[in-house]
Write an enzyme that holds these catalytic residues in place. Structure first.
Site, PDB file in Angstrom:
ATOM      1  N   THR A  42       0.840  -1.198   0.000  1.00  0.00           N
ATOM      2  CA  THR A  42       0.000   0.000   0.000  1.00  0.00           C
ATOM      3  C   THR A  42       0.874   1.246   0.000  1.00  0.00           C
ATOM      4  N   CYS A  43       1.861   1.250   0.873  1.00  0.00           N
ATOM      5  CA  CYS A  43       2.686   2.440   1.096  1.00  0.00           C
ATOM      6  C   CYS A  43       3.295   2.980  -0.195  1.00  0.00           C
ATOM      7  N   LYS A  52       1.949  11.684  -1.116  1.00  0.00           N
ATOM      8  CA  LYS A  52       2.865  12.819  -0.870  1.00  0.00           C
ATOM      9  C   LYS A  52       3.286  13.468  -2.187  1.00  0.00           C
ATOM     10  N   GLY A 183     -15.212  11.566   5.965  1.00  0.00           N
ATOM     11  CA  GLY A 183     -14.172  11.168   6.912  1.00  0.00           C
ATOM     12  C   GLY A 183     -13.058  12.197   6.928  1.00  0.00           C
ATOM     13  N   GLY A 185     -10.247  12.398   8.565  1.00  0.00           N
ATOM     14  CA  GLY A 185      -9.060  11.875   9.256  1.00  0.00           C
ATOM     15  C   GLY A 185      -7.830  12.101   8.401  1.00  0.00           C
ATOM     16  N   ILE A 187      -6.388  10.461   5.729  1.00  0.00           N
ATOM     17  CA  ILE A 187      -6.416  10.444   4.260  1.00  0.00           C
ATOM     18  C   ILE A 187      -7.338  11.538   3.730  1.00  0.00           C
ATOM     19  N   ARG A 272      -9.286   2.237   7.626  1.00  0.00           N
ATOM     20  CA  ARG A 272      -8.848   1.045   6.895  1.00  0.00           C
ATOM     21  C   ARG A 272      -9.025  -0.164   7.797  1.00  0.00           C
ATOM     22  N   ASP A 311      -0.062  -3.504   9.418  1.00  0.00           N
ATOM     23  CA  ASP A 311      -1.460  -3.073   9.582  1.00  0.00           C
ATOM     24  C   ASP A 311      -2.379  -4.211  10.026  1.00  0.00           C
ATOM     25  N   HIS A 443      20.824  27.901  13.692  1.00  0.00           N
ATOM     26  CA  HIS A 443      20.026  29.103  13.409  1.00  0.00           C
ATOM     27  C   HIS A 443      20.208  29.481  11.944  1.00  0.00           C
TER      28      HIS A 443
HETATM   29  P1  FAD Z   1       0.622  -3.138   3.117  1.00  0.00           P
HETATM   30  O1  FAD Z   1       1.485  -2.008   2.727  1.00  0.00           O
HETATM   31  O2  FAD Z   1      -0.833  -2.997   2.958  1.00  0.00           O
HETATM   32  O3  FAD Z   1       1.145  -4.402   2.295  1.00  0.00           O
HETATM   33  C1  FAD Z   1       0.502  -5.634   2.357  1.00  0.00           C
HETATM   34  C2  FAD Z   1       0.845  -6.382   1.081  1.00  0.00           C
HETATM   35  O4  FAD Z   1       0.381  -7.724   1.209  1.00  0.00           O
HETATM   36  C3  FAD Z   1       0.135  -5.810  -0.151  1.00  0.00           C
HETATM   37  O5  FAD Z   1       1.084  -5.504  -1.155  1.00  0.00           O
HETATM   38  C4  FAD Z   1      -0.823  -6.916  -0.604  1.00  0.00           C
HETATM   39  O6  FAD Z   1      -0.945  -6.991  -2.016  1.00  0.00           O
HETATM   40  C5  FAD Z   1      -0.121  -8.157  -0.041  1.00  0.00           C
HETATM   41  N1  FAD Z   1      -1.018  -9.283   0.210  1.00  0.00           N
HETATM   42  C6  FAD Z   1      -2.136  -9.306   0.982  1.00  0.00           C
HETATM   43  N2  FAD Z   1      -2.666 -10.529   1.001  1.00  0.00           N
HETATM   44  C7  FAD Z   1      -1.870 -11.308   0.232  1.00  0.00           C
HETATM   45  C8  FAD Z   1      -1.910 -12.685  -0.137  1.00  0.00           C
HETATM   46  N3  FAD Z   1      -2.859 -13.509   0.291  1.00  0.00           N
HETATM   47  N4  FAD Z   1      -0.921 -13.151  -0.947  1.00  0.00           N
HETATM   48  C9  FAD Z   1       0.046 -12.338  -1.406  1.00  0.00           C
HETATM   49  N5  FAD Z   1       0.133 -11.035  -1.091  1.00  0.00           N
HETATM   50  C10 FAD Z   1      -0.823 -10.528  -0.276  1.00  0.00           C
HETATM   51  N6  FAD Z   1       1.608   5.516   6.570  1.00  0.00           N
HETATM   52  C11 FAD Z   1       2.623   6.291   6.991  1.00  0.00           C
HETATM   53  O7  FAD Z   1       3.376   5.888   7.878  1.00  0.00           O
HETATM   54  N7  FAD Z   1       2.838   7.529   6.443  1.00  0.00           N
HETATM   55  C12 FAD Z   1       2.050   8.018   5.468  1.00  0.00           C
HETATM   56  O8  FAD Z   1       2.279   9.132   4.993  1.00  0.00           O
HETATM   57  C13 FAD Z   1       0.973   7.221   5.008  1.00  0.00           C
HETATM   58  N8  FAD Z   1       0.179   7.672   4.031  1.00  0.00           N
HETATM   59  C14 FAD Z   1      -0.812   6.854   3.560  1.00  0.00           C
HETATM   60  C15 FAD Z   1      -1.629   7.339   2.550  1.00  0.00           C
HETATM   61  C16 FAD Z   1      -2.651   6.563   2.053  1.00  0.00           C
HETATM   62  C17 FAD Z   1      -3.523   7.087   0.947  1.00  0.00           C
HETATM   63  C18 FAD Z   1      -2.845   5.247   2.576  1.00  0.00           C
HETATM   64  C19 FAD Z   1      -3.931   4.365   2.018  1.00  0.00           C
HETATM   65  C20 FAD Z   1      -2.061   4.762   3.596  1.00  0.00           C
HETATM   66  C21 FAD Z   1      -1.026   5.569   4.098  1.00  0.00           C
HETATM   67  N9  FAD Z   1      -0.209   5.144   5.137  1.00  0.00           N
HETATM   68  C22 FAD Z   1       0.790   5.946   5.593  1.00  0.00           C
HETATM   69  C23 FAD Z   1      -0.388   3.821   5.759  1.00  0.00           C
HETATM   70  C24 FAD Z   1       0.651   2.814   5.201  1.00  0.00           C
HETATM   71  O9  FAD Z   1       0.488   2.724   3.808  1.00  0.00           O
HETATM   72  C25 FAD Z   1       0.453   1.460   5.854  1.00  0.00           C
HETATM   73  O10 FAD Z   1       0.532   1.589   7.263  1.00  0.00           O
HETATM   74  C26 FAD Z   1       1.525   0.485   5.407  1.00  0.00           C
HETATM   75  O11 FAD Z   1       1.525   0.305   4.010  1.00  0.00           O
HETATM   76  C27 FAD Z   1       1.314  -0.876   6.091  1.00  0.00           C
HETATM   77  O12 FAD Z   1       2.289  -1.774   5.678  1.00  0.00           O
HETATM   78  P2  FAD Z   1       2.022  -3.342   5.688  1.00  0.00           P
HETATM   79  O13 FAD Z   1       3.288  -3.962   5.204  1.00  0.00           O
HETATM   80  O14 FAD Z   1       1.467  -3.765   6.974  1.00  0.00           O
HETATM   81  O15 FAD Z   1       0.855  -3.581   4.619  1.00  0.00           O
HETATM   82  P1  NAD Z   2      -8.736   7.802   9.951  1.00  0.00           P
HETATM   83  O1  NAD Z   2      -9.037   6.868  11.040  1.00  0.00           O
HETATM   84  O2  NAD Z   2      -7.511   8.621  10.018  1.00  0.00           O
HETATM   85  O3  NAD Z   2      -9.936   8.826   9.759  1.00  0.00           O
HETATM   86  C1  NAD Z   2     -11.242   8.390   9.554  1.00  0.00           C
HETATM   87  C2  NAD Z   2     -12.172   9.541   9.900  1.00  0.00           C
HETATM   88  O4  NAD Z   2     -13.462   9.211   9.432  1.00  0.00           O
HETATM   89  C3  NAD Z   2     -12.284   9.798  11.398  1.00  0.00           C
HETATM   90  O5  NAD Z   2     -12.113  11.161  11.642  1.00  0.00           O
HETATM   91  C4  NAD Z   2     -13.690   9.300  11.741  1.00  0.00           C
HETATM   92  O6  NAD Z   2     -14.266  10.019  12.809  1.00  0.00           O
HETATM   93  C5  NAD Z   2     -14.412   9.556  10.430  1.00  0.00           C
HETATM   94  N1  NAD Z   2     -15.579   8.708  10.189  1.00  0.00           N
HETATM   95  C6  NAD Z   2     -15.746   7.398  10.476  1.00  0.00           C
HETATM   96  N2  NAD Z   2     -16.948   6.967  10.036  1.00  0.00           N
HETATM   97  C7  NAD Z   2     -17.556   8.032   9.446  1.00  0.00           C
HETATM   98  C8  NAD Z   2     -18.801   8.228   8.793  1.00  0.00           C
HETATM   99  N3  NAD Z   2     -19.666   7.227   8.641  1.00  0.00           N
HETATM  100  N4  NAD Z   2     -19.090   9.452   8.303  1.00  0.00           N
HETATM  101  C9  NAD Z   2     -18.207  10.471   8.441  1.00  0.00           C
HETATM  102  N5  NAD Z   2     -17.015  10.338   9.059  1.00  0.00           N
HETATM  103  C10 NAD Z   2     -16.688   9.136   9.543  1.00  0.00           C
HETATM  104  O7  NAD Z   2      -8.783   6.908   8.608  1.00  0.00           O
HETATM  105  P2  NAD Z   2      -8.253   7.192   7.138  1.00  0.00           P
HETATM  106  O8  NAD Z   2      -8.118   8.651   6.883  1.00  0.00           O
HETATM  107  O9  NAD Z   2      -9.107   6.374   6.244  1.00  0.00           O
HETATM  108  O10 NAD Z   2      -6.818   6.546   7.178  1.00  0.00           O
HETATM  109  C11 NAD Z   2      -6.647   5.175   7.528  1.00  0.00           C
HETATM  110  C12 NAD Z   2      -5.314   4.950   8.190  1.00  0.00           C
HETATM  111  O11 NAD Z   2      -4.262   5.059   7.231  1.00  0.00           O
HETATM  112  C13 NAD Z   2      -4.962   5.977   9.254  1.00  0.00           C
HETATM  113  O12 NAD Z   2      -5.535   5.680  10.498  1.00  0.00           O
HETATM  114  C14 NAD Z   2      -3.480   5.864   9.303  1.00  0.00           C
HETATM  115  O13 NAD Z   2      -3.137   4.790  10.127  1.00  0.00           O
HETATM  116  C15 NAD Z   2      -3.104   5.554   7.865  1.00  0.00           C
HETATM  117  N6  NAD Z   2      -2.634   6.796   7.170  1.00  0.00           N
HETATM  118  C16 NAD Z   2      -1.565   7.455   7.666  1.00  0.00           C
HETATM  119  C17 NAD Z   2      -1.127   8.596   7.050  1.00  0.00           C
HETATM  120  C18 NAD Z   2       0.067   9.310   7.602  1.00  0.00           C
HETATM  121  O14 NAD Z   2       0.786   8.706   8.397  1.00  0.00           O
HETATM  122  N7  NAD Z   2       0.334  10.549   7.214  1.00  0.00           N
HETATM  123  C19 NAD Z   2      -1.765   9.106   5.936  1.00  0.00           C
HETATM  124  C20 NAD Z   2      -2.861   8.415   5.458  1.00  0.00           C
HETATM  125  C21 NAD Z   2      -3.284   7.261   6.077  1.00  0.00           C
END
Ligand code: FAD
Ligand code: NAD
Length: 464
Positions: A42-43, A52, A183, A185, A187, A272, A311, A443
């Site tokens: 995902t990352c 970003k 939402g 939060g 994202i 998520r 996650d 500074h």
């Molecule tokens: P994932 O990155 O989700 O990887 C899991 C992998 O497992 C996937 O590639 C999937 O295809 C694979 N997989 C699943 N099931 C199977 C299977 N059965 N067989 C083979 N492969 C499989 N976090 C931050 O710290 N900073 C950020 O700025 C940030 N921004 C984000 C922005 C968005 C839009 C989103 C959606 C998330 C963001 N996150 C951010 C959260 C971050 O992406 C996740 O916390 C992170 O990717 C989790 O890593 P992971 O390895 O646990 O899982």
């Molecule tokens: P989030 O938990 O950050 O925010 C979800 C928001 O949706 C909350 O404010 C919640 O009160 C609101 N909400 C829930 N149900 C609702 C409804 N029915 N109607 C209206 N609002 C509702 O979740 P996200 O933004 O989907 O991100 C998921 C996760 O991904 C984050 O918790 C974080 O762990 C990760 N992430 C991290 C970063 C980063 O590190 N910069 C960036 C993006 C995502």
């Protein structure tokens, strides 16, 4: 059907899985990693990195838009900018491509075998992978589940058509005229702010009483003010009820009243959920902690020889937590002694301004029954912040009152994400207020606000 054996099998090559596999390979373990999509998870492919990239492009576009109005205090005027979002996305995709092939290269260099396909447990030691060329069976001495997470859908707004998740939002080829974000939060606000800067009329629909409810109100106030300045409408204590008018709007309920808001696209970002289905979990006897796989301080599950990281194991769902767990698990699998003893997992919200938290907030520290000292230094008194037109925000340090041990550090401000490394280091090293105050900070930098916040907590700030 092909069959291979290995010492360590990792399911999922996201930041958790690929780091575990690389480290295990470095430690000499015969390691296999299975990934059904692209290495990087995902990352790298649909999360941290693409978001970003979009935020950066939106910032650049917005800067020029302000200059085009003649409103820039810098005295710079520019022609009205235009954006071809498809080219922005191609640039973003190129970065993603470089990073994912980089991960493949790193895995190869560490001697890790990457198997492309969907993994499914047959039993606690055997996994079968549907690959393009047929079924591959992998027998492993130890297994790491790193399957990550996926977006939560709302029953009233199933994904499809105008209703999109972050994945589709990060692949849009045109800026929608109007965007409803359900939402407020991480994202929702990161992407909502970016699309507002790109010219979309953005409305945020948040169920709680304020945006980013997981952070304290003092930290989120500058973000709320900036959203208002960017023309983003924020509806709090509001619920999205469904699409109306052939996908042309969103029905929202606020305080018992229904209203309709413009929404060419509806971005649902209400959290998520862990990926715990689709890999044969039913063949195992894993204890769960709510929706997540239950783990101990070594990321061991309830089954011997099976670990889980990232996650799929719970909050905070952050890439750097997954990576740290991945590295630790590889050490344990290789027979080294290791356990999760981190003092804090830093978090950054890449809003405008950015928010950083490491360790305990003042309220969390007090809730433990401790006497605390805290010091807050505003960026409006920081020279560097002023020179960057970014003087909204502050750095705040929380420490124990008795021995001044730093318990938490928070900041809100433009570019403060880069301070998170210093904050994390201070906490991990067990710094006291005197250590931060006594460190010469360059500074002019925003980092000086960290030193000044520590001085303030000690009652001897210089610049305020
Ligand atoms: P994932 O990155 O989700 O990887 C899991 C992998 O497992 C996937 O590639 C999937 O295809 C694979 N997989 C699943 N099931 C199977 C299977 N059965 N067989 C083979 N492969 C499989 N976090 C931050 O710290 N900073 C950020 O700025 C940030 N921004 C984000 C922005 C968005 C839009 C989103 C959606 C998330 C963001 N996150 C951010 C959260 C971050 O992406 C996740 O916390 C992170 O990717 C989790 O890593 P992971 O390895 O646990 O899982
Ligand atoms: P989030 O938990 O950050 O925010 C979800 C928001 O949706 C909350 O404010 C919640 O009160 C609101 N909400 C829930 N149900 C609702 C409804 N029915 N109607 C209206 N609002 C509702 O979740 P996200 O933004 O989907 O991100 C998921 C996760 O991904 C984050 O918790 C974080 O762990 C990760 N992430 C991290 C970063 C980063 O590190 N910069 C960036 C993006 C995502």
């Amino acid at each position: 059907m092909k069959e291979i054996g290995c010492q360590l099998l990792v399911i999922g090559a996201g930041p958790g899985g690929y780091v575990a596999a690389i480290r295990a390979g470095q430690l000499g373990l015969d390691t296999v990693v299975v990934e059904r999509a692209r290495p990087g998870g995902t990352c790298l492919t649909i999360g941290c990195i693409p978001s970003k990239a979009l935020i950066h492009a939106a910032d650049e576009f917005h800067r020029l838009t302000v200059m085009a109005t003649g409103a820039s205090p810098l005295g710079i005027t520019a022609a009205r900018p235009a954006i071809e979002l498809s080219r922005t996305m191609a640039w973003k995709d190129d970065i993603v491509g470089r990073l994912t092939s980089g991960v493949s290269g790193l895995l190869k260099r560490a001697g890790v075998k990457l198997v492309a396909g969907n993994a499914r447990f047959r039993d606690g030691r055997t996994v079968e992978v549907e690959t393009e060329t047929g079924l591959q069976v992998v027998r492993a001495e130890q297994i790491v589940i790193a399957t990550g997470s996926e977006p939560v859908a709302l029953p009233s707004l199933p994904f499809g058509g105008a209703v999109i998740s972050s994945t589709e939002a990060l692949a849009l080829e045109e800026v929608p005229k109007s965007l409803a974000v359900v939402g407020g939060g991480y994202i929702g606000l990161e992407l909502g702010t970016a699309f507002a800067k790109l010219g979309a009329k953005v409305t945020v629909v948040e169920a709680e009483a304020r945006i980013l409810p997981q952070y304290d109100a003092e930290l989120t106030r500058p973000v709320a003010r900036r959203l208002a300045a960017l023309g983003v409408e924020v509806l709090t204590e509001a619920r999205a009820k469904g699409i109306v008018g052939g996908g042309k709007g969103l029905l929202v309920e606020t305080g018992g009243k229904e209203s309709r808001i413009a929404a060419a696209s509806v971005l649902v970002t209400v959290g998520r959920r862990p990926v715990t289905e689709g890999f044969g979990r039913e063949e195992l006897a894993l204890d769960m902690a709510g929706p997540f796989i239950k783990i101990d301080e070594q990321c061991r599950t309830s089954m011997r020889g099976i670990f889980a990281i990232g996650d799929v194991t719970g909050e905070p769902m952050l890439a750097h937590r997954a990576m740290a767990q991945g590295e630790m698990v590889a050490e344990i699998a290789a027979g080294h002694k290791a356990a999760w003893d981190k003092r804090a997992v830093p978090a950054v919200c890449f809003t405008d301004p950015e928010i950083v938290t490491v360790g305990l907030s003042p309220d969390e520290a007090r809730a433990g029954g401790r006497e605390i000292r805290s010091g807050l230094f505003p960026l409006s008194a920081n020279g560097r912040a002023m020179t960057m037109e970014s003087d909204a925000g502050f750095v705040r340090v929380v420490a124990r009152a008795d021995n001044h041990l730093v318990l938490g550090i928070q900041a809100v401000g433009q570019g403060v994400s880069e301070l998170s490394a210093a904050f994390g280091l201070a906490l991990e090293m067990g710094a006291r207020l005197e250590d931060v105050a006594g460190t010469i900070h360059t500074h002019p930098t925003q980092g000086e606000a960290f030193q000044e916040a520590a001085l303030k907590a000690l009652g001897r700030a210089i610049h305020i």
